[in-house]
Design a protein around this motif. Structure first.
Motif, PDB file in Angstrom:
ATOM      1  N   ILE A 250       0.834  -1.203   0.000  1.00  0.00           N
ATOM      2  CA  ILE A 250       0.000   0.000   0.000  1.00  0.00           C
ATOM      3  C   ILE A 250       0.869   1.253   0.000  1.00  0.00           C
ATOM      4  N   PHE A 251       2.034   1.170   0.622  1.00  0.00           N
ATOM      5  CA  PHE A 251       2.923   2.321   0.738  1.00  0.00           C
ATOM      6  C   PHE A 251       3.818   2.504  -0.493  1.00  0.00           C
ATOM      7  N   GLY A 252       3.723   1.613  -1.452  1.00  0.00           N
ATOM      8  CA  GLY A 252       4.503   1.760  -2.677  1.00  0.00           C
ATOM      9  C   GLY A 252       5.892   1.168  -2.621  1.00  0.00           C
ATOM     10  N   ALA A 253       6.210   0.439  -1.534  1.00  0.00           N
ATOM     11  CA  ALA A 253       7.529  -0.182  -1.418  1.00  0.00           C
ATOM     12  C   ALA A 253       7.557  -1.572  -2.036  1.00  0.00           C
ATOM     13  N   LEU A 254       6.400  -2.080  -2.419  1.00  0.00           N
ATOM     14  CA  LEU A 254       6.274  -3.387  -3.055  1.00  0.00           C
ATOM     15  C   LEU A 254       5.268  -3.242  -4.190  1.00  0.00           C
ATOM     16  N   ALA A 255       5.628  -3.711  -5.373  1.00  0.00           N
ATOM     17  CA  ALA A 255       4.785  -3.498  -6.559  1.00  0.00           C
ATOM     18  C   ALA A 255       3.729  -4.593  -6.695  1.00  0.00           C
ATOM     19  N   ALA A 256       2.519  -4.174  -6.977  1.00  0.00           N
ATOM     20  CA  ALA A 256       1.438  -5.132  -7.250  1.00  0.00           C
ATOM     21  C   ALA A 256       1.489  -5.548  -8.708  1.00  0.00           C
ATOM     22  N   ASP A 257       1.126  -6.809  -8.975  1.00  0.00           N
ATOM     23  CA  ASP A 257       1.081  -7.272 -10.363  1.00  0.00           C
ATOM     24  C   ASP A 257      -0.301  -7.758 -10.771  1.00  0.00           C
ATOM     25  N   ALA A 258      -1.279  -7.585  -9.883  1.00  0.00           N
ATOM     26  CA  ALA A 258      -2.661  -7.937 -10.222  1.00  0.00           C
ATOM     27  C   ALA A 258      -3.583  -7.228  -9.245  1.00  0.00           C
ATOM     28  N   GLY A 259      -4.841  -7.023  -9.662  1.00  0.00           N
ATOM     29  CA  GLY A 259      -5.827  -6.410  -8.801  1.00  0.00           C
ATOM     30  C   GLY A 259      -5.814  -4.890  -8.865  1.00  0.00           C
ATOM     31  N   THR A 260      -6.694  -4.280  -8.071  1.00  0.00           N
ATOM     32  CA  THR A 260      -6.818  -2.816  -8.073  1.00  0.00           C
ATOM     33  C   THR A 260      -6.851  -2.280  -6.644  1.00  0.00           C
TER      34      THR A 260
ATOM     35  N   ASN B 280       6.243   4.384  -5.747  1.00  0.00           N
ATOM     36  CA  ASN B 280       7.247   4.357  -4.696  1.00  0.00           C
ATOM     37  C   ASN B 280       6.648   5.015  -3.452  1.00  0.00           C
ATOM     38  N   PRO B 281       7.335   4.936  -2.293  1.00  0.00           N
ATOM     39  CA  PRO B 281       6.798   5.553  -1.082  1.00  0.00           C
ATOM     40  C   PRO B 281       6.574   7.064  -1.201  1.00  0.00           C
ATOM     41  N   GLY B 282       7.363   7.735  -2.054  1.00  0.00           N
ATOM     42  CA  GLY B 282       7.147   9.168  -2.242  1.00  0.00           C
ATOM     43  C   GLY B 282       5.759   9.459  -2.766  1.00  0.00           C
TER      44      GLY B 282
END
Length: 507
Positions: free
Chosen positions: A299-309, A321-323
């Motif tokens: 959720i914080f952008g430190a890990l990238a999602a590859d499916a879903g919304t 990214n966290p920024g």
């Protein structure tokens, strides 16, 4: 007769008296608990015993003789081994190399280390503790609980008569805590004295023979554990009654702030769907390694999602990214303040304001404005009761609990509607824990939404309005109302079977 006696010990630093005429003693073969709020002086006392700090006045006697260590090596030579909350291990060396670091037996011919001997001697020490860890294993590959045992093994290797443990279970699971408590009992059976520092009162009452309370650098009282109870200890530590540590005001959930639908991230997270509304504290629980920290990192952008919304305040949300996340007003508290939280060589104000640099820069020069940084520091020092000498003190000089408060202030500083709090009260004393929970209540009453990851089940259930349980990177349960029980959380986390509150309520 006491094995170690502390008489009138005073330790002063510039602008602060950390210990004020403290008296304390340790008997042979006892577990002596040392408790108090963060900033009460516990860490300073341990560092005097460990040869890190030298007292300004007072006396310490060991077996009746004056004890004046000038460095940690002197303490070890005297048989006092201090195991600090932050481990002092070399991750790239083996277990045996860490245990005998600096004291390795060498061949008289080749001058090489006799590895067979240190491996054998390390195995013998682990046998005393009743655990099986491979002496040839690399320390960096061990779990936190196993590294804790390596530290204890180091203490035994120098024939420690007094073993001091500073918050030894702060980062352990329930099963690992049980194993460590058994090890402490074995040490007592061996005739060794253990000073046990912990904020977890259940452990204190399960282990200790006696307990000493410190408050504001002063000795409050020492007594047999059978002569006190948790409520009395809390009053002694904080100087007042703490009515309810895990208190949650009743707040109605408002508009949806965050929603995940079928979100996955490689093999770590799979098919996650959840909702967090304004005014809610939504808890995330499960056994260690189930994916709870990775969920907040996603959720914080430190890990990238590859499916879903994902949506944030009704709009599509896909932080690169966290920024990006901070720019959208999301606050984040990492679960490991040492590895990824604080910047130990920077000041408190720099650690606190790093999440709001746009607010503390000059309008023209764009350089950091110390006056604006100090304003932010003063605000959160007051709100979180951070005990520090001033904004320029290094964060690494604070107690663990006060470091945690600074990092919580960093998470709150962006002022957004969504807070991602991982283990918000880890290493924090009982009084500060109640203060943090009251702050969470205040934030949600003002409309903020909180997603809280906690391995502390009483906290998870006492503070959260709803709880999602994770296992194997998936959400396997959603518990609401009376279904929010420790038994249900543990059952869902360990079976890994998808369960929702409606199913539980029909059982």
């Amino acid at each position: 007769m006491a094995l170690l006696e502390v008489d009138g010990l005073t330790v002063e630093f510039p602008g602060i008296r950390a210990l004020d005429a403290v008296c304390f003693d340790i008997r042979p073969g006892e577990v002596h608990a040392l408790v108090g709020e963060n900033g009460a002086g516990k860490s300073t006392l341990l560092k005097v015993l460990g040869g890190v700090h030298r007292p300004s006045s007072g006396e310490v006697r060991l077996a009746g003789a004056a004890y004046r260590p000038r460095r940690p090596a002197d303490a070890l030579a005297a048989g006092i081994a201090v195991i600090y909350q932050e481990f002092n291990l070399y991750p790239d060396l083996t277990v045996a190399e860490n245990v005998f670091s600096g004291r390795e037996p060498c061949s008289p011919v080749s001058r090489g280390i006799r590895y067979a001997e240190i491996n054998r001697r390390t195995s013998e020490l682990f046998a005393v503790l009743g655990v099986g860890i491979d002496p040839a294993a690399t320390v960096g590959e061990l779990t936190v609980s196993e590294q804790q045992l390596v530290e204890i093994c180091k203490a035994l290797s120098v024939d420690g008569r007094i073993i001091v443990m500073d918050e030894p279970t702060a980062a352990l699971s329930a099963d690992e805590v049980g194993q460590l408590l058994d090890v402490v009992r074995r040490l007592r059976e061996e005739g060794r004295s253990v000073v046990y520092v912990s904020h977890r009162l259940d452990e204190v009452f399960a282990l200790a023979d006696r307990v000493t309370v410190l408050r504001d650098g002063r000795h409050v009282r020492t007594c047999d554990i059978a002569e006190t109870d948790p409520d009395r200890l809390v009053r002694d530590m904080v100087g007042r009654d703490v009515e309810s540590v895990f208190h949650r005001d009743e707040v109605r959930g408002g508009d949806v702030v965050l929603e995940l639908t079928g979100v996955s991230a490689g093999r770590r997270l799979r098919d996650l769907s959840l909702v967090v509304r304004a005014g809610e504290v939504v808890g995330v629980g499960g056994i260690a390694g189930a994916g709870q920290p990775e969920l907040s990192q996603l959720i914080f952008g430190a890990l990238a999602a590859d499916a879903g919304t994902m949506t944030l305040n009704g709009a599509p949300f896909s932080p690169r990214n966290p920024g990006d996340a901070m720019a959208r007003g999301i606050g984040f508290l990492h679960e490991d303040r040492k590895a990824a939280g604080n910047l130990p060589d920077l000041s408190i104000r720099h650690n606190l304001t790093i999440s709001v640099l746009h607010r503390v820069r000059g309008a023209i020069t764009r350089l950091l404005a110390p006056a604006r940084e100090t304003e932010v520091f003063d605000d959160y020092r007051r709100r979180l009761d951070v005990k520090a000498t001033g904004p320029d003190q290094l964060i690494g000089q604070l107690s663990g609990g006060n470091q945690q408060k600074v990092l919580l202030g960093r998470a709150l500083a962006p002022g957004g509607r969504l807070l991602l709090l991982n283990e918000p009260t880890r290493g924090v004393d009982i009084g500060a824990k109640a203060e943090i929970h009251r702050l969470i209540n205040q934030l949600t009453a003002d409309g903020a939404a909180v997603l809280m990851v906690s391995s502390d089940l009483p906290e998870l259930l006492g503070v959260s309005d709803r709880v999602y349980v994770m296992a194997g990177g998936e959400i396997v349960a959603h518990l609401t109302g009376d279904d929010r029980t420790e038994e249900n959380v543990v059952a869902c986390a360990t079976t890994g079977r998808r369960v929702f509150s409606e199913e539980l309520s029909t059982r």
